[in-house]
Design a protein around this motif. Structure first.
Motif, mmCIF file in Angstrom:
data_model
loop_
_atom_site.group_PDB
_atom_site.id
_atom_site.type_symbol
_atom_site.label_atom_id
_atom_site.label_comp_id
_atom_site.label_asym_id
_atom_site.label_seq_id
_atom_site.Cartn_x
_atom_site.Cartn_y
_atom_site.Cartn_z
ATOM 1 N N HIS A 103 -14.614 3.399 -1.985
ATOM 2 C CA HIS A 103 -13.143 3.779 -2.054
ATOM 3 C C HIS A 103 -12.653 3.516 -3.134
ATOM 4 C CE1 HIS A 103 -13.231 4.764 2.142
ATOM 5 N NE2 HIS A 103 -12.244 5.175 2.014
ATOM 6 N N PRO A 104 -12.940 2.021 -3.847
ATOM 7 C CA PRO A 104 -12.110 1.770 -4.892
ATOM 8 C C PRO A 104 -12.845 2.462 -6.385
ATOM 9 C CG PRO A 104 -13.577 -0.032 -4.248
ATOM 10 C CD PRO A 104 -13.688 0.976 -3.066
ATOM 11 N N GLN A 129 -15.304 12.982 -0.072
ATOM 12 C CA GLN A 129 -15.489 11.633 0.631
ATOM 13 C C GLN A 129 -15.745 11.750 2.036
ATOM 14 O OE1 GLN A 129 -11.720 9.439 0.142
ATOM 15 N NE2 GLN A 129 -12.561 7.482 1.224
ATOM 16 N N THR A 196 -8.383 -3.678 4.700
ATOM 17 C CA THR A 196 -9.269 -3.329 4.202
ATOM 18 C C THR A 196 -9.296 -1.531 4.128
ATOM 19 O OG1 THR A 196 -10.535 -2.555 6.401
ATOM 20 C CG2 THR A 196 -10.751 -4.861 5.516
ATOM 21 N N TYR A 197 -10.173 -0.818 3.426
ATOM 22 C CA TYR A 197 -10.140 0.637 3.585
ATOM 23 C C TYR A 197 -10.592 0.870 5.046
ATOM 24 C CZ TYR A 197 -10.084 0.520 -1.377
ATOM 25 O OH TYR A 197 -9.420 0.270 -2.714
ATOM 26 N N GLN A 223 -6.033 -1.575 8.349
ATOM 27 C CA GLN A 223 -6.907 -0.587 7.501
ATOM 28 C C GLN A 223 -5.755 0.494 6.843
ATOM 29 O OE1 GLN A 223 -9.500 1.643 10.123
ATOM 30 N NE2 GLN A 223 -11.138 -0.040 9.667
ATOM 31 N N GLU A 225 -5.710 3.492 3.630
ATOM 32 C CA GLU A 225 -6.288 4.517 2.750
ATOM 33 C C GLU A 225 -6.351 4.216 1.318
ATOM 34 O OE1 GLU A 225 -9.002 7.639 2.748
ATOM 35 O OE2 GLU A 225 -8.087 7.076 4.533
ATOM 36 N N THR A 226 -5.045 4.009 0.785
ATOM 37 C CA THR A 226 -5.009 3.913 -0.630
ATOM 38 C C THR A 226 -5.097 2.501 -1.236
ATOM 39 O OG1 THR A 226 -2.610 3.928 -0.556
ATOM 40 C CG2 THR A 226 -3.615 6.192 -0.356
ATOM 41 N N THR A 227 -5.602 2.535 -2.606
ATOM 42 C CA THR A 227 -5.700 1.159 -3.207
ATOM 43 C C THR A 227 -4.358 0.810 -3.430
ATOM 44 O OG1 THR A 227 -8.001 1.686 -4.041
ATOM 45 C CG2 THR A 227 -6.812 0.003 -5.123
ATOM 46 N N MET A 230 -2.597 -0.673 -0.449
ATOM 47 C CA MET A 230 -3.228 -2.082 -0.348
ATOM 48 C C MET A 230 -2.783 -3.426 -1.168
ATOM 49 S SD MET A 230 -7.432 -2.717 -0.392
ATOM 50 C CE MET A 230 -7.589 -1.375 0.925
ATOM 51 N N LEU A 243 -12.091 -7.190 -2.853
ATOM 52 C CA LEU A 243 -12.229 -5.945 -3.862
ATOM 53 C C LEU A 243 -12.975 -6.212 -4.926
ATOM 54 C CD1 LEU A 243 -8.466 -4.373 -3.819
ATOM 55 C CD2 LEU A 243 -10.442 -3.457 -2.721
#
Length: 305
Positions: A103-104, A129, A196-197, A223, A225-227, A230, A243
């Protein structure tokens, strides 16, 4: 029984994917009555019931479930064959389909894609993805050409190339009591909200390499989805996250964040690019892997954009 056609598989796949005749018809450029007629015709030609009515919905029978699995395997192969033949006919290089299990890594990928497209003007890049069978399955079924992953699964006919190293760190906000720690131990996260993702815990290194070996679980897992969201949550004290250190450095100018080492020795990881052995002779694909592992990008990934 009549001959099974590719169009039959496409209809079965789209009806299952969309969940309604109206939506599936729109994707197939068919009206709902035309699609209903096509469905009846398929069942008549094949001599087997593929769907059954359940209220206002169509539900696959056992035969339909088997045909859907067949469609999911074969249709990407047809699409790949047609795409490659079209590229040969037009003298084009092709489309590089990149699958992401990291994800990152989107920020890192952006630094590669732009100069890569300059170098290969006849190559397009498509990033995917979500895979029906997972990243490894997507490689085997030709849904993607390259898989970006921190967790390679070595199998015959697949090759994985490490492209850069990084350290996984705990990220906390400015008011968090762990901010001043040189490193943290698993017990210190027992009372934390871990952000977390949306990935199963068995695929998250913070669990598999840090918490679970010590028999520790966080108080709660959220959880996101987006950095960006987060890290906003972490900066405002709504939880902690694990991360890559380079990603935290990139966001340091935008958010008030503090990285802390996970354990005395830290958790070191690598990013790998996986591809099929049969595709290694494709020049633009191999060049992408070489470009991703170049010293320039290894250095520039930690620079703030």
């Amino acid at each position: 029984m009549d001959v099974l056609e590719r169009s039959h598989l496409k209809i079965i796949q789209e009806v299952a994917r969309e969940g309604s005749l109206t939506a599936a018809g729109a994707r197939l450029n068919l009206t709902q009555p035309a699609l209903s007629h096509a469905i009846r015709k398929i069942e008549t030609r094949l001599g087997v019931k593929i769907w059954r009515r359940q209220g206002r919905s169509l539900v696959l029978t056992q035969a339909g479930i088997w045909l859907l699995a067949l469609a999911n395997r074969l249709l990407p192969q047809f699409e790949l064959a047609e795409s490659r033949l079209e590229q040969f006919a037009n003298g084009e290089r092709g489309t590089l389909r990149i699958g992401m299990e990291c994800h990152p890594c989107y920020q890192w990928l952006l630094k590669i894609v732009s100069p890569y497209l300059d170098r290969w003007p006849k190559v397009d890049v498509d990033v995917r993805q979500k895979f029906q069978f997972g990243g490894i399955g997507a490689l085997f079924s030709n849904e993607i050409d390259i898989l970006v992953t921190p967790d390679p699964l070595y199998k015959p006919e697949l090759n994985f190339t490490p492209v850069f190293d990084y350290e996984l760190v705990l990220v906390v906000g400015p008011g968090h009591p762990l901010r001043a720690q040189t490193y943290v131990v698993p017990e210190q996260l027992a009372g934390e909200i871990l952000i977390t993702y949306p990935v199963p815990s068995e695929r998250l290194d913070i669990y598999t390499q840090f918490l679970q070996p010590a028999g520790i679980a966080p108080r709660q897992q959220k959880q996101i989805e987006t950095t960006d969201i987060m890290l906003v949550m972490v900066a405002h004290g709504r939880g902690v996250a694990a991360l890559p250190g380079w990603l935290v450095e990139e966001y340091a100018a935008r958010f008030d964040l503090y990285p802390v080492k996970l354990g005395k020795n830290g958790i070191m990881k690598q990013i790998f690019l996986g591809c099929r052995e049969t595709d290694e002779e494709i020049q633009y694909l191999q060049n992408f892997i070489e470009f991703a592992a170049s010293p320039f990008l290894t250095q520039s990934r930690t620079e703030t954009p």
